[in-house]
Design a protein around this motif. Structure first.
Motif: not given
Length: 2006
Positions: A1153-1154, A1173-1174, A1185-1187, A1216-1217
Motif C-alpha cells: 500500500c502506498e 494498492i499493488i 495481478a489486479f483486475s 492497481s486499486i
C-alpha cells in the motif's frame, strides 16, 4: 494580762488579766484623765467577742468605780469619741483609750500608748531591690536628710500659708550632745499614724486605713506642672533608713491639726539591743501622748536642747519634729566642714519645689504662685560661733540654677509611655562665647582636666562642653533622683553624619526630665528602676511643647532646627573661612595627627585674620613675629565653620634670617599689635643679607657666556667675592647668634645637559681663604659633547643649603657648549647586504676625534682596498658628515651558493690610525649563462616516455648562483600537444629538468623534435637548444567483452543494454585485448594486474589469465539498472568497455500500500490524498495481478475509522486499486494504523490524525486573565503575549500564516507598535513583550485572528496602568521668589526636585545630571542659546536632610542689569533633557560706589585770560552714579554734586578759582545723575603756569549712608593763550596715547592671564591623567605612552566584549514572577530580593524558605494592605514596620562554636551562617531585616554527618539553631531530622522558586576597569586638547604681529613720558581713574564666566594694530 498603777509618772500599770488568746476576746488599755489627780497608769479591760458599746461602758464604770449616770466620754488617743455606731470598728485588741469629760479636754497628765511596729512583709519581699545608699562616689548624707525633707514636704502639702521646713544642726555642747532636728509645720500625725510610720516598709499603699483620719485610702494627686505634687513620701522605708544612717536614736514629736495632744515616739538602737538582750519583743513600745510644751519627761542632760524645742510648740497649730541624736562623728565633721556643699546639693534636689516649675529664672516682675511659699531653712549652732543660717531659696550656685542662668534658650518636650507614664522634659542650650564654653561645671563631674600648659586648647575633646556628663538629670514627682541620669535619646544624640548644626553643639546642651509617679524608684529615692528602659521603648511618643501646647511633629527634625537656630543666634565662636582641604600632621603624636582642616582666614571677635597677614604672638617664649601661613582646625570639616579654637601656622619673618614655621594656638595671637611695626622689623633685617657674586679669571682661559669650545679645552681659575646690597664683601650671614654654622661657602658645579637628564660632572666647594676670598683651580677634563652650565652658588656651611628661610642665596650661571675635535681614527658603518660578485656596493666610514667623538673628514684622501683572492676597485670617496667609499666591485671564485668570507683591508693615509679590517661575506653574482647535460646535440627516446636534463645556472665567474624566481623552462617543438618542462633553481642553482612523457598520437614511424632550454625571468642569459629523435611505442590498444551461451560467444558492445531476471546472476563473461596492429595480446600476469571491473572488488587472477570475467549480480529492483565496466590502465594507455544490466520482475509475493499525498488527516476531514494498492514480487517489483473483480476481495480496517465515505476503484493503466474517503471520528490527535487485506496478502499504512481547523484563540504562559494585571506606565508587561490557535475540540491547530491582530483603545500605546503578526508552523504567534503607555486606570486588550476570511475572537486582557515612580515628568523649582537679584551678587538658593509620574520625588539621581542654564532674555525667543552659561549643582551638605533635593547655592548673578532667563535641566539620556519652566528674573543694579561721566571728556587746557572759551573747563558733562560693575544706579537718589579744584599738592592753596572767584560750586543731583554745563574759571584767577589741576566732583547725598567715590577731571592751566594752545595740543596727544596704551595693556594682560590659566589647566590635566594611570596600574592595566588612544580603544573593546560575554553566560535565575513595583514602598517578592552564588546552597536555602518565597515585602503596613486588597487577600505580604527588630540577630555575631572569641571546638563541614551566603542587589538594610527574621541563626554545612557532629558539640554550651546541609538535609532547632519534610528535592523540582545567581565577580571587576578606561580616555583627550590650546596661545604670543604691538607699546609709553615731562606732570601718575574705560569688556548676550571672559577679551584684542589707535 492585767495592769495596775504603780504610781510612776505615766508608766504602765501591772495587774492580772487572763489572756484573751484565741477565744475572740479583746484587751483595751484605758487612761482616766478626767482629773489631774487621776491615776497615772492605765487599766486593762477585757471585752467579749460579742460585746457592744453599752456593755463596754458599763464595764468601764464598774472597773473605775464610776456611777453609770455620770457624764464622760471615751475617745481614742486621736480624740475620736467611741459610740455605739463605731464601737466594733474602732475598739480592737490592744487599743489605748482615754476617759475624758469632753473630746476637747486637755490631757492633764501624759500617757503612754502601747504600740507594735513589726516590719511589714514587704521587708522580705523587696529587701533585695537595692543596697542601702550605693553612694556613686558621693557622700550620701545630704540624700539622707532629703528623705526627711520629703516627709515634711508631703506633710505640708495642704498648707494654706507658708510651708516651713527647718533643719537644725544642734552642735552646741552646752546644750547637750550633737543632734539634728527636722521640723515642719505640716498637718502632723495622730498616734495611729505615728504607729504606722514606725512600721518598716508599710507604704501608703499597703498600710491599713487610719480609722481616725478622713483619708482612709490613698488618692493620687491631680497632675500639675513638673509633677510638683509633694507626693514624695511613699514607701515607709526612707525615714527610718535616714534617721539611723545619721544617728543612733530618733525622737518623733508630732501634733495633728485640731488636736489637743502631742504624740511622741522614741526609737533607739540602744533600746533595741536592750530588748534583744532581755529577750523582750523588739518591735514594741510606747507613744507618749502629752499636752504641748510639756517637757517634764526630759531629764537627761544630753538632751537639754529639747526643752527649747518643746517650748516652741505653743505657737504651732500642727507640726512634726524629727530629732536625731547619737549623730555619727564623721557626719558631724562633714556637716560642719562642707556646709556650703551639702546645702547646695539640697537646693539642687528641691530646686523646682523652691522656685517653681520654671526654676530659678530671672524674672522681670515678682510672680506669686503656689511654689513661692516653701521655705526650707537650714541652721547650724556651734559653741561660741554665730549660727549659720541659710534658706535654700537664697542659694544661687546649685546646678539647676547654673543650668538655667547660663542657658540661652530652651526646648521643651513631653514623652508618653505605655500606661499613664508622663515625662516632661526640657533641654537648655549653653552657648560658646568667643573663647570659652558657658556650660556650667559640676564639682562632681569635672568637664576637663586643667593643664598648666594651655597649648592644648586647640584640641576639641569629644564632649568638650559637657564632658562625660549625661544630658538629662531625672526628677520624680519634682524632686531629683540623684543617681539616675539619661545619656541622651536617639533624636538628640550627636548624629553619625553631619547634621544641621555642628557636632560640638550637641555637647552644649543640658536637660532635665520630670516624671510622674508611674515610674518606679528605689525605696531610698536614689535611682530609677525602669525610667530609661521605658523612655527608649519604641512605643514611647515624644512631642514638642510650644507655648504650653503639645505639637505633634517630628521631634528629631524640630530639635535639629532648634539646635541650629541656637548655634546661629547665640554661639560667638571663631569663624573659619576660605577652606583649603584636609591634611594630616605627622609632626604631632599619632593620636592627634589627623584629620586637620586647613583654612586661609578666620573672623574672631569682629576682626579678620588672613593668610599672609603679619602678626605677633603673646605668651610665647620668645615672642614670634611673622606672617600667617594657614589656620588648623581639628576634625573632618568642609567649608566655612564656627569652632571654639584652633591653631595658626606662622612663618617667621624675615624668612631670610628665620627659616622656620611655628604653630601656636590662635588664642596666642596679639590682637593689639599694628602690622606696620612688624613690617618695619622685617625691612631692617633684609639689607644685610648676601645679594650677588663677583667673578674674575686671574689666569686667563675665561669662559664666556654661550661659548662653543672644542672638547678638552681648559677653563681657567676663578676668583669669587660675595657682595651684599651695599657692595660689601662678606663671608658669613649677618648676626652674632648664628655661630660657625652660618658661614658662607661657594659651591662650583659643572652640569652636563643630556636627553636623559642633567648630570653633574664637577662639584667643588670653596671656603674663604687668605689671598683671595674664594678660589677654584683650572678645569681641563671637560671632554663630553653637549650643552653645559657652570653654576656658582653660595651655600651655608655644614648644611650646604642654597636657600635660607625660603630665599635663594646668590648664584651665577654661565652656559656653554662643547663640540668635537679633529678626526684621529675611523670605523666602518653598516653595509648594505648582501654583497655579490660583480655587483657594486658602498663602504660607509665614521671618523672620531681623540676622545671618541664623531668627527668629519675635511681634506682630500685616497683610500687603498686589499683582499686575498679578489680583484677590487672603487669609483670615488665622498666627504662631509656622511663619508662613503662608493662603487666598490669584487670579483673572484666563492665556491658555493652560500658565499665565502673575506678580510677586506681599508687604508686611509694621513690618519693617526690609518687602517681597519672589514670582514665581508661575498655571494655569487647574478645569473650569466646556462650549462646543460648530456652534452650531445641529438637525443633518442621512445614515444610515451619522458627525458631528464641536468641544468646549472652560473655567474660571470662561473660560480653556481641562486636568486629568487630562478625557474628554468624546456619547450618541445615539432608536434602538437607536447609537454613543457620547468624546474625551480632558486635555492640551489642546479637541478634535474624533466616532466610528463612525450606522447605523439598515431605515430607509425620515427619523428624528429626540438628542445629549447631557457630562463624566462633572465632575458640576458642565452638559451640552450637540443635535437630529439622519437621512436614509435608498442602497447595495448583495444579491449572487447563477450557472453558465452554454450559454445557461442556473443559480443557485448560498448554501452550495450542487457535484460535479465531481477536478483539473478550473469555468468560466463570473457574479454580479449589487441595492440595497434589489431593483434591479440597474450594476457600475462603483469597485464592481468592492470585489469579492473566495477561490479566486484575481488577478481580471480587465474580466471583473468584465461580471459574470464567475474559473475554479475543482477539488481532486485526493476528500477535499478546496473552499469558494468571493464578497464585496463598502464603507464601508456587507459582502455575501458562497459554495458548496462536491466532487471525484469519475478513471481507475485506481497501486497503493498502506498499513500499518495500527505500523511496527515485533519480531525473531521477526509484524507486529502489516496491510497494505492499493488501486488509485488519478493523484491517489491510491481506485478499486474489486479483486475475489476479484485475489488470485492479487498478489506480495510482501522481503530476509529469512519467507513461511511470509503471508496475503492480499479486503475486500469497502473493495474492497481485506489482507496479514497478515509476519515476518523474526533478524538485525540496522533498516529492511526489502517490494515488492507487481499487474498493471502496484507499490508499496513500509518497516517497522522491532526487537529481540526482553527476555531479558538488561547493565551499561553499567561496568568488568569479574569483579573486586572498591574503594570507600570512605560514599563514592559511581565510576560510575552503568546497565542495558540485551537480547533473546536481545544486541540492546538498547527496552522501557519494566520494573521493575528491586537485590538486596543486609542488611549493605550504599545511599543513596539501594534503590528499584525502571523502564526508559525505550530499555530503559535509570539507578539512579544510590549511596553505600555497609557493614562492611569484600567484598559483592555483583545486578540483576534483572521482565518479563511472569518474572524476568530480571542481573550480579553485587562491592564491596570499604574504611574511610574521612576519616570521623571517635570522638575520642581523652589526658591525665594521675593528675593532681589543685585548685579554681581549671588543668587538665592535654588532647590530642584525631579518629580515622577506618581508625583513623588525621585531619589538616587546622579547630581551631575542636573544643570542650570542662565542667559540674557531676548524677544526673539526664549530657548537657551548655545553660549548660555551652565552651572552644576552644589555638593549636598550634612544638614540637607531631604533626600532627592539638589541645591544650587551661591551662583553668581550677572554683572550687567537686565532681564535674564534661568532654566534647570535633567539629562535623561544622551538625546533627551527634561527642562523646567523658565524662571524670568530681573537683575537690578548693586549699591552705588562711584560717580562717572557718560562720555569720558578730553583733558581740558584752560587759561585765566579774558576769553570765555579759553577759560571754559566743561561745556557739558553728564555725571551718573554707578555700581562697581558700571551699572547705572541710584535712580531714587537726590542731592548735590560739589565741584572743587585741587592741586597735586594738598598744601597748595594757590589753586585756580571758578567764575565768581569761588573754590566750590554745587550742581543739583536728581534721579541718579547730574548735568554740568558751562563750568569755567574766573578771569585772572590764581594758579601756577603749566600745571595740572584736578576738578573733584564729589556727590553729597543725604539719603545714602555710605560715601561714593568722586569723579576727578584733570586739566592743564596756563597763564597765556599761546601756551594754552601748545598745551592743548600736547594734552590731546597725551589723551590719545593714554587710551592706546590702556588698550595695549589690556590686550597683553588678558593674554598673560589666559596663558597662566592654560598652564594650570595643563598641569591639572596631567595630574588627572597620572592619577588615572596609577589606578589602572593597580588594576594591572599598563598603558604605554606611545599609541595611547588606539591602545585604550582596543582595551575598551576587549573589556566590553569580555563583560558582555560574561553577562550573557547562562546563570541560575528565579522564574517566579515578581510583583510589579507600582509604589516605592514595595520592595518585591522575597525570591527576588537576594542572590546566592553556590548552587547547592541556593537549592537548600530556597527549599527551606519555600513557603515565604512568594511573599511580597513592603516598607509600610499601608502598602501591604493595598496589595492585600488588590489581590483579594490571595497574596501574602510582609510589612517591615511590623517587625520587632530587637529579635533580629546581629549579622556580625560569630558562629556558636566560638566562645569569647576563641574556638570552642574544631568543626567539620565548613559551617557558615546561611544569611552570610546571601547578596542583596538593592535595599541592603531592609533585606538584612527581612532575612535576619526569616533565617535567624540558621547554619549551613556540607553534609548530614558534619551537621550532626556540629549540633552534638554546640548543645554542650548553648542552644543550637536550625542546620541545613548542602546535600539538602535539614536538622531542626529541636534536633529532628530525616523524613521527606526534612529533605530538599532536586533543583528542577522547585518550579523556579529558587534564588538567582549574582553577576560574576569578574563582570563587576571588568565594569570598574571599563569605567576607569573611559575616564582615562577622556583625560588623555582633554590633556591633548589643553596642550594644543596652550601651544596655539604660545605661538600667538610670539607672532610677528604681537611682537610689533609690544614694540608699539614701548614706543607709545616713551612718547607719553616725554609729553608728560613737557606738560610738567609727574610720570608716576599714569592716568586718573576717570581715564580708565568704564568697562574693559562689554558683556555679551549671556553672562560669561571669568575664565571665558578673559578668553573672549583675548580674541577681541587679536585685531589689526590699527584698531588700537584713535
Amino acid at each position: 494580762m492585767a495592769a495596775a498603777g504603780d504610781g510612776g509618772s505615766g508608766g504602765p500599770s501591772v495587774g492580772t488579766v487572763e489572756d484573751g488568746g484565741g477565744d475572740g476576746r479583746r484587751t483595751v488599755y484605758l487612761f482616766d484623765r478626767r482629773k489631774k489627780e487621776s491615776e497615772l497608769g492605765d487599766r486593762a479591760l477585757q471585752i467579749g467577742e460579742r460585746s457592744d458599746y453599752a456593755g463596754f461602758r458599763a464595764s468601764v464604770c464598774q472597773t473605775l468605780g464610776i456611777s453609770p449616770e455620770e457624764k464622760f466620754v471615751i475617745t481614742t488617743t486621736s480624740r475620736k469619741e467611741i459610740t455605739s455606731d463605731n464601737f466594733d470598728e474602732i475598739v480592737k485588741d490592744g487599743v489605748t483609750l482615754y476617759l475624758l469629760h469632753s473630746v476637747n479636754q486637755s490631757l492633764l497628765t501624759a500617757t503612754k500608748e502601747r504600740i507594735d511596729f513589726l516590719p511589714h512583709y514587704d521587708t522580705l519581699v523587696k529587701s533585695g531591690m537595692y543596697e542601702y545608699y550605693a553612694s556613686e562616689g558621693q557622700n550620701p548624707l545630704p540624700f539622707a536628710l532629703a528623705e526627711l525633707i520629703d516627709n515634711s514636704l508631703s506633710a505640708t502639702a495642704r498648707n494654706v500659708g507658708i510651708r516651713n521646713i527647718q533643719i537644725k544642726l544642734l552642735f552646741d555642747e552646752t546644750q547637750g550632745k550633737p543632734a539634728v532636728a527636722v521640723i515642719d509645720n505640716g498637718r502632723g500625725m495622730t498616734s495611729k499614724q505615728l504607729n504606722n510610720w514606725a512600721v518598716y516598709r508599710l507604704s501608703k499603699f499597703t498600710r491599713q486605713g487610719d480609722f481616725e483620719s478622713d483619708h482612709s485610702g490613698y488618692v493620687r494627686p491631680v497632675p500639675v506642672p513638673r509633677s510638683l505634687n509633694s507626693d514624695i513620701s511613699y514607701f515607709g522605708v526612707g525615714g527610718k533608713q535616714a534617721v539611723f544612717f545619721v544617728g543612733q536614736s530618733a525622737r518623733m514629736i508630732s501634733k495633728p491639726a485640731d488636736s489637743q495632744d502631742v504624740h511622741e515616739l522614741v526609737l533607739s538602737k540602744e533600746d533595741f539591743e536592750k530588748k534583744e538582750k532581755n529577750k523582750e519583743a523588739i518591735y514594741s513600745g510606747y507613744i507618749r501622748n502629752r499636752k504641748p510644751s510639756d517637757s517634764v519627761h526630759i531629764t537627761n542632760d544630753d538632751e537639754r536642747f529639747l526643752h527649747n524645742l518643746i517650748i516652741d510648740e505653743k505657737e504651732k497649730d500642727s507640726f512634726t519634729a524629727v530629732v536625731i541624736t547619737g549623730v555619727q562623728p564623721e557626719h558631724i565633721q562633714y556637716l560642719k566642714n562642707y556646709f556650703h556643699l551639702w546645702t547646695r546639693q539640697l537646693a539642687h534636689i528641691y530646686h523646682y519645689y523652691i522656685h517653681g516649675p520654671k526654676g530659678n529664672e530671672v524674672r522681670t516682675s515678682k510672680e506669686v504662685g503656689p511654689f513661692s511659699n516653701i521655705d526650707i531653712e537650714i541652721s547650724m549652732f556651734e559653741k561660741g560661733k554665730t549660727p549659720k543660717i541659710v534658706n535654700l531659696r537664697e542659694i544661687q550656685d546649685d546646678m539647676q540654677t547654673l543650668y538655667i542662668s547660663k542657658a540661652a534658650d530652651s526646648f521643651e518636650f513631653k514623652a508618653h509611655v505605655e500606661g499613664d507614664g508622663v515625662v516632661e522634659g526640657i533641654i537648655r542650650y549653653h552657648p560658646f562665647l568667643y573663647d570659652k564654653e558657658t556650660y556650667p561645671d559640676d564639682p562632681c563631674f569635672p568637664s576637663k582636666l586643667k593643664d598648666e600648659d594651655d597649648d592644648d586648647d586647640c584640641f576639641m575633646l569629644e564632649k568638650a562642653a559637657r564632658g562625660k556628663r549625661p544630658i538629662f538629670e531625672c526628677f520624680w514627682n519634682g524632686r531629683l533622683i540623684p543617681y539616675t541620669s539619661v545619656e541622651d535619646f536617639d533624636w538628640c544624640a550627636p548624629p553619625k553624619k553631619r547634621g544641621l548644626a555642628p557636632i560640638e553643639c550637641y555637647n552644649r546642651i543640658s536637660g532635665a526630665l520630670f516624671t510622674n509617679d508611674k515610674f518606679q524608684v528605689s525605696t531610698n529615692k536614689l535611682t530609677f528602676m525602669d525610667l530609661e528602659l521605658k523612655l527608649k521603648d519604641k512605643n514611647t511618643l515624644f512631642t514638642r511643647i510650644l507655648n504650653g501646647q503639645e505639637q505633634r511633629m517630628k521631634i528629631d527634625r524640630e530639635f535639629a532646627l532648634w539646635l541650629k537656630d541656637c548655634h546661629e543666634k547665640y554661639d560667638k565662636q571663631i569663624k573659619f573661612t576660605l577652606f583649603k582641604g584636609i591634611i594630616t600632621r605627622p609632626d604631632l603624636p599619632s593620636k592627634k595627627q589627623g584629620p586637620w582642616a586647613t583654612y586661609s582666614a578666620i573672623e574672631w571677635d569682629g576682626k579678620i585674620y588672613k593668610a599672609g597677614q603679619l602678626v605677633k604672638t603673646i605668651k610665647t617664649l620668645p615672642l614670634f613675629y611673622g606672617s600667617i601661613v594657614r589656620f588648623f582646625l581639628y576634625g573632618d570639616h568642609d567649608g566655612e565653620v564656627y569652632a571654639t579654637g584652633g591653631e595658626v601656622q606662622i612663618a617667621m619673618e624675615p624668612q631670610a634670617l628665620y627659616d622656620e614655621v611655628r604653630t601656636v594656638p590662635i588664642a596666642k595671637l596679639d590682637r593689639t599689635v599694628a602690622e606696620k611695626s612688624v613690617k618695619k622689623c622685617v625691612e631692617d633685617e633684609m639689607a644685610r643679607l648676601p645679594d650677588r657674586l663677583s667673578v674674575t679669571w686671574p689666569e686667563g682661559d675665561e669662559l664666556l657666556p654661550n661659548e662653543i669650545r672644542p672638547a678638552g679645552t681648559p677653563i681657567g681659575a676663578l676668583r669669587i667675592e660675595i657682595l651684599n646690597k651695599k657692595g660689601e664683601a662678606m663671608q658669613k650671614l649677618p648676626g652674632t647668634s648664628h655661630g660657625g654654622s652660618k658661614k658662607l661657602l661657594v659651591e662650583l658645579k659643572v652640569i652636563l645637559h643630556t636627553s636623559s637628564g642633567n648630570k653633574e660632572i664637577i662639584s667643588h666647594i670653596s671656603q674663604h681663604g687668605g689671598k683671595w676670598p674664594y678660589w677654584f683651580k683650572k678645569m681641563e677634563n671637560i671632554q663630553k659633547l653637549g650643552n653645559y652650565t657652570l653654576k656658582l652658588q653660595v651655600v651655608l656651611n655644614e648644611s650646604n643649603a642654597d636657600t635660607y628661610a625660603g630665599r635663594p642665596l646668590p648664584s651665577k650661571v654661565i652656559k656653554f657648549s662643547v663640540k668635537e675635535g679633529k678626526p684621529e681614527k675611523f670605523s666602518f658603518g653598516p653595509l648594505d647586504h648582501p654583497l655579490r660578485v660583480g655587483v657594486p656596493f658602498n663602504i660607509p666610514l665614521e671618523f672620531q676625534d681623540e676622545f671618541g667623538h664623531t668627527s668629519q673628514l675635511a681634506g682630500d684622501i685616497q683610500p687603498v682596498l686589499e683582499a686575498s683572492g679578489l680583484s677590487l676597485h672603487y669609483e670615488e670617496i665622498s666627504k662631509g658628515p656622511n663619508c662613503v667609499i662608493r662603487g666598490v666591485t669584487a670579483k673572484g671564485p666563492v665556491n658555493s651558493c652560500q658565499g665565502k668570507n673575506f678580510n677586506l683591508k681599508v687604508i686611509l693615509p694621513g690618519l693617526k690610525e690609518d687602517s681597519q679590517i672589514l670582514k665581508i661575506r661575498l655571494l655569487p653574482g647574478p645569473p650569466h649563462h646556462l650549462k646543460v647535460k648530456p652534452d650531445s646535440e641529438i637525443l633518442v627516446i621512445e614515444n610515451g616516455t619522458a627525458f631528464p636534463f641536468q641544468v646549472e645556472v652560473l655567474d660571470e665567474s662561473d660560480n653556481v648562483t641562486v636568486q629568487p624566481k630562478l625557474i628554468v623552462h624546456c619547450k618541445f617543438l615539432g608536434a602538437p600537444s607536447l609537454p613543457v618542462y620547468s624546474v625551480d633553481c632558486s635555492s640551489s642553482g642546479t637541478s634535474i629538468l624533466t616532466g610528463s612523457a612525450i606522447q605523439v598520437q598515431n605515430i607509425k614511424k620515427d619523428q624528429t623534435l626540438k628542445a629549447k632550454i631557457e630562463i624566462p625571468s633572465c632575458k640576458d642569459v642565452p638559451p640552450v637548444e637540443k635535437t630529439i629523435k622519437l621512436l614509435p611505442s608498442s602497447h595495448v590498444a583495444r579491449l572487447q567483452i563477450f557472453s558465452m551461451e554454450g559454445q557461442k560467444a556473443i559480443q557485448i558492445k560498448h554501452q550495450d543494454e542487457v535484460n535479465w531476471i531481477a536478483g539473478d546472476v550473469m555468468r560466463n563473461l570473457i574479454f580479449q585485448m589487441y595492440d595497434e596492429g589489431e593483434r591479440e595480446i597474450n594476457i600475462t600476469s603483469a597485464l592481468a594486474e592492470k585489469i579492473k571491473v566495477n561490479w566486484t572488488p575481488e577478481i580471480n587472477k587465474e580466471h583473468l589469465l584465461r580471459g574470464l570475467l567475474p559473475d554479475v549480480q543482477v539488481p532486485t529492483s526493476v528500477k535499478d539498472m546496473r552499469y558494468c565496466q571493464v578497464s585496463f590502465q598502464d603507464d601508456h594507455v587507459s582502455l575501458e568497455s562497459a554495458f548496462t544490466v536491466r532487471p525484469l520482475p519475478d513471481e507475485p509475493k506481497h501486497l503493498k500500500c502506498e499513500l499518495k499525498g500527505g500523511k496527515t488527516v485533519q480531525m473531521g476531514q477526509e484524507l486529502q490524498g489516496e491510497i494505492v494498492i499493488i501486488i509485488t514480487d519478493q523484491y517489491g517489483n510491481q506485478i499486474p495481478a489486479f483486475s475489476e473483480d479484485s475489488l470485492s476481495a479487498l478489506s480495510i480496517a482501522g481503530i476509529g475509522l469512519d467507513n461511511s465515505n470509503l471508496k475503492t476503484t480499479f486503475q486500469e493503466n497502473t493495474r492497481s486499486i485506489c482507496v479514497r474517503g478515509v476519515r476518523f471520528t474526533p478524538g485525540p490527535p496522533g498516529n492511526k494504523d489502517l490494515c488492507f487485506t487481499w487474498r493471502e496478502f496484507s499490508d499496513f499504512i500509518r497516517v497522522q490524525l491532526i487537529s481540526g481547523p482553527p476555531a479558538k484563540l488561547i493565551l499561553t504562559d499567561w496568568p488568569e486573565v479574569k483579573e486586572s494585571i498591574p503594570v507600570i506606565n512605560g514599563r514592559e508587561l511581565q510576560f510575552p503575549l503568546t497565542v495558540q490557535l485551537c480547533d473546536q475540540w481545544d486541540n492546538p491547530a498547527l496552522v501557519p500564516q494566520v494573521k493575528i491582530s491586537l485590538i486596543k483603545p486609542n488611549s493605550l500605546k504599545l511599543i513596539p507598535s501594534n503590528q499584525q503578526h502571523k502564526t508559525d508552523e505550530k499555530g503559535r504567534a509570539n507578539l512579544g513583550v510590549f511596553t505600555v503607555f497609557a493614562p492611569r486606570g484600567e484598559h483592555t486588550l483583545q486578540i483576534k485572528a483572521i482565518y479563511n476570511k472569518s474572524t476568530i475572537e480571542g481573550p480579553v486582557i485587562k491592564l491596570m496602568i499604574l504611574p511610574d515612580p521612576d519616570k521623571p515628568v517635570r522638575l520642581n523649582v523652589k526658591y525665594d521668589r521675593d528675593a532681589s537679584f543685585l548685579a554681581g551678587d549671588v543668587f538665592t538658593d535654588f532647590i530642584i526636585t525631579v518629580i515622577s509620574e506618581d508625583d513623588s520625588v525621585i531619589k538616587n539621581i546622579n547630581p551631575a545630571r542636573i544643570s542650570m542654564k542662565l542667559w540674557k532674555f531676548s524677544n526673539g525667543g526664549n530657548r537657551p542659546p548655545i553660549n548660555a552659561e551652565t552651572f552644576s549643582c552644589n555638593k549636598i551638605k550634612d544638614n540637607d536632610k531631604e533626600e532627592g533635593c539638589f541645591y544650587f547655592r551661591d551662583k553668581a548673578i550677572p554683572n550687567k542689569v537686565g532681564t535674564y532667563c534661568i532654566q534647570f535641566g535633567f539629562t535623561m539620556d544622551k538625546a533627551n533633557i527634561l527642562s523646567s519652566e523658565q524662571v524670568i528674573i530681573e537683575v537690578l543694579p548693586n549699591q552705588p560706589v562711584k560717580l562717572v561721566p557718560e562720555i569720558q571728556p578730553a583733558t581740558p587746557t584752560v587759561s585765566n585770560v579774558r576769553s570765555v572759551s579759553n577759560r571754559t573747563l566743561v561745556k557739558e558733562l553728564h555725571l551718573n552714579v554707578v555700581d562697581e560693575y558700571s551699572n547705572h544706579t541710584g535712580i531714587n537718589l537726590a542731592g548735590t554734586i560739589v565741584a572743587t579744584i585741587q592741586g597735586s599738592d594738598e598744601n597748595d592753596i594757590d589753586t585756580p578759582l571758578f567764575i565768581g572767584k569761588v573754590r566750590t560750586l554745587e550742581f543739583p543731583f536728581m534721579n541718579g545723575s547730574a548735568k554740568i554745563t558751562d563750568l569755567m574759571l574766573a578771569e585772572n584767577c590764581p594758579g601756577k603756569d603749566s600745571t595740572e589741576y584736578f576738578i573733584v566732583f564729589e556727590p553729597r547725598l543725604s539719603s545714602l549712608s555710605r560715601t561714593l567715590k568722586p569723579y576727578i577731571l584733570p586739566f592743564m592751566f596756563c597763564n597765556d593763550v599761546k601756551k594754552q594752545q601748545q598745551m592743548a595740543a600736547l594734552t590731546k596727544e597725551k589723551d590719545q596715547l593714554s587710551k592706546s596704551i590702556s588698550a595695549y595693556r589690556n590686550l597683553f594682560d588678558a593674554g598673560k592671564q589666559l596663558l597662566d590659566e592654560m598652564k594650570c589647566q595643563v598641569e591639572e590635566a596631567k595630574l588627572k591623567e597620572a592619577q588615572l594611570r596609577n589606578e589602572l596600574k593597580n588594576h594591572n592595566i599598563e598603558i604605554s605612552t606611545a599609541q595611547q588612544m588606539p591602545q585604550i580603544e582596543t582595551l575598551l573593546k576587549k573589556k566590553m566584549s569580555e563583560q558582555e560575554e560574561l553577562s550573557k553566560r547562562p546563570r541560575r535565575s528565579c522564574t517566579l514572577p515578581n510583583y510589579t513595583k507600582g509604589n516605592r514602598d514595595v520592595l518585591g517578592k522575597i525570591a527576588h530580593l537576594a542572590q546566592i552564588e553556590d548552587d547547592r546552597a541556593a537549592m537548600v536555602i530556597s527549599w527551606h524558605l519555600a513557603s515565604d518565597m512568594d511573599c511580597v515585602v513592603t516598607l509600610t503596613t499601608d502598602a501591604a494592605r493595598r496589595i492585600y486588597d488588590e489581590t483579594q487577600g490571595r497574596q501574602q505580604v510582609l510589612p517591615l514596620d511590623s517587625i520587632y527588630k530587637k529579635n533580629i540577630p546581629d549579622w556580625k555575631r560569630p558562629l556558636p562554636h566560638f566562645r569569647n572569641g576563641k574556638l570552642y571546638f574544631k568543626p567539620v563541614g565548613n559551617p557558615v551562617f546561611a544569611r552570610d551566603l546571601l547578596t542583596f542587589p538593592d535595599n541592603v538594610e531592609h533585606c538584612e531585616t527581612v532575612f535576619g527574621m526569616l533565617l535567624g541563626d540558621t547554619i549551613i554545612l556540607d553534609n548530614l554527618d558534619a551537621a550532626n557532629h556540629y549540633r552534638k558539640e554546640v548543645v554542650k554550651i548553648t542552644h543550637c539553631p536550625t542546620l541545613l546541609t548542602r546535600d539538602g538535609d535539614r536538622i531542626r532547632s529541636n534536633g529532628k531530622f530525616g523524613g521527606l519534610q526534612n529533605k530538599a528535592p532536586p533543583m528542577d523540582k522547585l518550579r523556579g522558586m529558587v534564588f538567582g545567581a549574582p553577576v560574576p565577580k569578574q563582570c563587576l571587576v571588568l565594569g570598574e576597569q571599563i569605567e576607569l578606561l573611559q575616564q582615562y580616555c577622556s583625560a588623555v583627550r582633554k590633556l591633548g586638547n589643553v596642550n594644543e590650546e596652550l601651544n596655539d596661545q604660545l605661538k600667538y604670543l610670539h607672532t610677528p604681529d604681537m611682537k610689533k604691538k609690544k614694540q608699539e607699546l614701548d614706543e607709545q609709553e616713551k612718547n607719553l613720558k616725554l609729553i608728560e615731562e613737557k606738560l610738567g606732570i609727574t610720570p608716576t601718575r599714569k592716568c586718573n581713574d576717570s581715564l580708565q574705560p568704564t568697562t574693559k569688556i562689554e558683556m555679551t548676550e549671556c553672562p560669561i564666566p571669568a575664565k571665558r571672559m578673559r578668553r573672549e577679551s583675548t580674541r577681541q584684542n587679536r585685531r589689526p594694530r590699527g584698531d588700537l589707535r584713535n
